[in-house]
Design an enzyme around this catalytic site. Structure first.
Site, PDB file in Angstrom:
ATOM      1  N   LYS A  59     -14.493  17.824  11.692  1.00  0.00           N
ATOM      2  CA  LYS A  59     -15.556  17.808  12.687  1.00  0.00           C
ATOM      3  C   LYS A  59     -15.716  19.218  13.243  1.00  0.00           C
ATOM      4  O   LYS A  59     -14.870  19.706  13.982  1.00  0.00           O
ATOM      5  CB  LYS A  59     -15.199  16.815  13.796  1.00  0.00           C
ATOM      6  CG  LYS A  59     -16.426  16.229  14.397  1.00  0.00           C
ATOM      7  CD  LYS A  59     -16.212  14.807  14.879  1.00  0.00           C
ATOM      8  CE  LYS A  59     -17.583  14.207  15.163  1.00  0.00           C
ATOM      9  NZ  LYS A  59     -17.567  13.155  16.109  1.00  0.00           N
ATOM     10  N   THR A  91       0.859  -1.187   0.000  1.00  0.00           N
ATOM     11  CA  THR A  91       0.000   0.000   0.000  1.00  0.00           C
ATOM     12  C   THR A  91       0.895   1.236   0.000  1.00  0.00           C
ATOM     13  O   THR A  91       2.017   1.204   0.507  1.00  0.00           O
ATOM     14  CB  THR A  91      -0.869   0.053   1.268  1.00  0.00           C
ATOM     15  OG1 THR A  91       0.006   0.066   2.397  1.00  0.00           O
ATOM     16  CG2 THR A  91      -1.784  -1.132   1.366  1.00  0.00           C
TER      17      THR A  91
END
Ligand code: AMP
Length: 546
Positions: free
Chosen positions: A440, A188
């Site tokens: 957030k 990855t």
């Protein structure tokens, strides 16, 4: 009394890369692989010729001393020789390890040593990079240089073409292979921690290749001409080389010529029907095509884009201005990589159609997914509620190669993807963020992906990456890093006005950074970790408060 009645089919027939290799000769010997070898020069070979070369290469394994299960590295662009290795290495029972040529040097050293590569096949154009690294590779005993260029200071360097010549012609007797045997290894390119190895099996590659032929997915067929721009070291080039071989489609490979101009030239000359690459390359190509309307890209009736969210405007502009259709796929190295595909039912290309087309799409056959909230509960498929995508299926990773530290990535047989999404009632997935990129604000979530998409629909914006900026009152607020088109001086206020009718009020950013370029990862995605680092060091230029 109930009885287990066994089916009477050839369930032991192994699903291996051998079948794909054989299909090249038996079903479509005249199909071709073309490689852009030098500026303006394209070399071509038929599947039948390539099949013979794969046999030679397999026979050469004796002189290389390659054993079953050993990892054999490639350090190469997308070209015919790399394609040959895609088959020869797994078909002799060894494991094709495609090294990502763009990783940082320490990461390359880490993965070659972690994989314990024994031999590395390297393009002559990449010898200078590998030469510097070779002393740090602990297990590599042999290099094989592809192309006529200098072998430089690589120790024990053989020549690919000489190896093939010496191996001689004729059918090779391949070993029998269990479908569960490892065939390929890809690490990855994650931005945190060490790269992790995803070890594909013959079975997973066989099934994923079959899925590339599915009409509502990539939809590869014999009549296609497939331009694989996505690197062959990035999740097996999304299955395009295996898929083309299985379908009997022609394959076109750009080697190192990835800038918009040579790509546009290759498309105009070779007329591919399908092309796969990340949004940044498509965006470069769009700019080039807009400036050079004489270049005809319209053969691309079925292009595929993924790797990060594909801006809706990019797809629309290509379709409306250049007759190019781009469809979105989602997946990751761990999912082989294609897991979902967005191909809405054809009809009028109205807003509802584009809403669907801009989503990441429906799971392919055999891929199952669910959306899980923070408490571990499943989220309803109502197009609104979001949570982490968990996925399972026969070409989804069940673990990482020699790495137990990543166990938290799995949840009772499901892979936790780290992607946050909503799924609608038709099963169309819409990714709102990477879990770590979510913003957030005042207890509510702001989707960086959606803000980026809306910003990139402004005609003056070339690229936009949105990150969270710590905020005393709201916890986090979005900071938009924007690259403007040349000679544009669009200001923050104009961008806010553009966003105002498109997003919720509390999403409107308070700060922009007008930058000349968004940093990219080794596979061409926006590297938000670098942007966050610059912000933390107060080194992010061009910042404007609104
Ligand atoms: P990689 O393993 O390098 O292929 O990266 C996989 C990650 O890329 C996924 O987990 C997603 O975060 C992102 N990704 C891939 N395709 C898409 C897409 N179509 N839309 C949004 N994100 C994507």
């Amino acid at each position: 009394m109930s009885e287990f009645l066994e089916g009477m089919m050839q369930d032991d027939f192994p699903l291996t890369v051998h079948h794909i290799r054989r299909a090249m000769r038996t079903r479509s010997p005249e199909s071709t692989v073309k490689t852009h070898v030098e500026p303006g020069i394209v070399e071509s070979a038929t599947f039948s010729e390539i099949y013979d070369r794969i046999d030679r290469l397999a026979r050469a394994r004796r002189s290389l001393g390659v054993e079953q299960g050993e990892r054999i590295g490639t350090f190469a662009w997308n070209n015919q020789r790399h394609f040959e290795l895609y088959f020869a290495i797994p078909c002799v029972g060894a494991v094709l390890h495609t090294l990502n040529i763009r990783l940082f040097e320490e990461q390359l050293t880490y993965i070659a040593n972690h994989a314990e590569d024994r031999v590395i096949f390297v393009d002559d154009s990449l010898v200078p990079v590998l030469e510097r690294l070779a002393p740090s590779f602990q297990t590599v005993e042999q290099y094989v240089v592809m192309g006529g260029g200098d072998a430089g200071g690589l120790p024990n360097a053989l020549r690919y073409e000489e190896l093939l010549e010496a191996a001689g012609p004729g059918e090779f007797e391949y070993p029998e292979i269990d479908e569960r045997q490892a065939a390929a290894l890809c690490y990855t390119s994650g931005t945190t921690g060490n790269p992790k190895g995803v070890l594909y099996s013959h079975r997973s590659i066989s099934l994923h290749s079959t899925a590339t032929l599915v009409r509502d997915g990539l939809g590869l067929g014999r009549a296609d001409r497939v331009l694989a721009v996505v690197p062959m070291f990035h999740a097996n080039a999304w299955g395009l080389p295996h898929g083309a071989a299985l379908a009997g489609a022609d394959l076109i490979l750009p080697d190192r010529f990835l800038a918009a101009e040579p790509l546009a030239g290759l498309i105009a000359a070779e007329r591919p029907t399908l092309m796969g690459c990340v949004p940044t390359i498509f965006a470069d190509l769009l700019r080039y095509a807009d400036e050079h309307p004489e270049v005809d890209l319209s053969s691309l009736s079925n292009a595929t884009c993924g790797g990060s969210a594909v801006p809706r405007q990019l797809m629309k502009d290509f379709e409306e201005r250049h007759g190019v259709n781009i469809f979105q796929a989602w997946g990751m190295t761990e999912t082989s990589p294609v897991a979902t595909f967005s191909r809405p039912l054809e009809g009028e290309h109205d807003d509802a159609y584009w809403d669907e087309r801009a989503k990441q799409g429906q799971p392919l056959p055999w891929v199952e997914l669910r959306i899980v909230d923070d408490a571990g509960g499943e989220v309803a498929w109502n197009g609104e509620s979001t949570g982490e995508i968990e996925v399972r299926g026969p070409w989804i990773a069940a673990g990482y190669f020699r790495d137990e530290s990543a166990e938290e990535k799995f949840d009772s047989g499901w892979l936790r993807t780290g992607d946050i999404a909503a799924v609608d009632a038709k099963g169309f997935v819409q990714i709102t963020d990477r879990a770590k990129d979510v913003i957030k604000s005042g207890g509510e979530w702001i989707s960086s992906v959606e803000l980026e998409n809306e910003l990139m629909s402004h005609p003056d914006v070339v690229e936009a990456a949105v990150i969270a900026k710590p905020d005393a009152r709201w916890a986090e607020r979005p900071l938009c890093c924007v690259v403007l088109r040349d000679r544009c001086d669009t200001g923050a206020e104009a961008l806010i006005e553009h966003l105002r009718p498109r997003v919720a009020k509390f999403w409107l950013p308070d700060e922009f950074a007008f930058v000349s370029e968004i940093p990219k990862t080794s596979v061409g995605k926006f590297d938000k970790k670098v942007l966050r680092g610059l912000l933390a060091e107060d080194a992010l230029d061009g910042r404007v408060q609104v």
